[in-house]
Design an enzyme around this catalytic site. Structure first.
Site, PDB file in Angstrom:
ATOM      1  N   CYS A  32       0.824  -1.214   0.000  1.00 38.91           N
ATOM      2  CA  CYS A  32       0.000   0.000   0.000  1.00 38.91           C
ATOM      3  C   CYS A  32       0.859   1.265   0.000  1.00 38.91           C
ATOM      4  O   CYS A  32       1.556   1.549   0.976  1.00 38.91           O
ATOM      5  CB  CYS A  32      -0.906  -0.043   1.229  1.00 38.91           C
ATOM      6  SG  CYS A  32      -1.759   1.482   1.612  1.00 38.91           S
ATOM      7  N   CYS A  35       0.057   3.826   2.696  1.00 39.60           N
ATOM      8  CA  CYS A  35       0.504   3.307   4.003  1.00 39.60           C
ATOM      9  C   CYS A  35       1.954   3.695   4.260  1.00 39.60           C
ATOM     10  O   CYS A  35       2.334   4.003   5.387  1.00 39.60           O
ATOM     11  CB  CYS A  35       0.353   1.793   4.065  1.00 39.60           C
ATOM     12  SG  CYS A  35      -1.356   1.216   3.927  1.00 39.60           S
TER      13      CYS A  35
END
Length: 120
Positions: A32, A35
């Site tokens: 991600c 993230c």
């Protein structure tokens, strides 16, 4: 440097649910991109609130029971767990200041951190 703990399906309850301190939890995944943008913000939070608020990361791919239990539908999701209260969360990459404001973290700044600028 403040420690960011890693929670798993096995230790989440001990690290987060049973914690006597408030806990900020970063639900993330290795693939991600957003993230990865949140990771340094989590480090800043851990440093600023060291000793007052715990910061924990949960890899949702490696720990599916936790993400299912808290209905994590998108990542990153940052959740705030206060002892005895329902958790609150926010999805998406946010700077530390936005997370502080959203979760009302200013009340948890340690007294020494507040006193330091006035003593200088």
């Amino acid at each position: 440097m403040a420690e960011i703990k890693v929670a798993t399906d096995a230790n989440f309850e001990e690290l987060v649910i049973k914690s006597d301190r408030p806990v900020v939890v970063d639900f993330w995944a290795t693939w991600c991109g957003p993230c990865k943008m949140v990771a340094p913000e989590m480090e800043k939070l851990a440093e600023k609130y060291d000793g007052a608020v715990n910061v924990v990361k949960v890899d949702v791919d490696a720990n599916p029971r936790i993400s299912q239990a808290f209905n994590i539908m998108s990542i990153p999701t940052i959740a705030f767990f206060r002892p005895g209260q329902q958790p609150m969360g926010v999805a998406g990459a946010r700077p530390m200041e936005a997370l502080e404001a959203h979760f009302g973290l200013a009340q948890y700044v340690t007294e020494t951190a507040e006193a330091a600028p006035t003593e200088a």
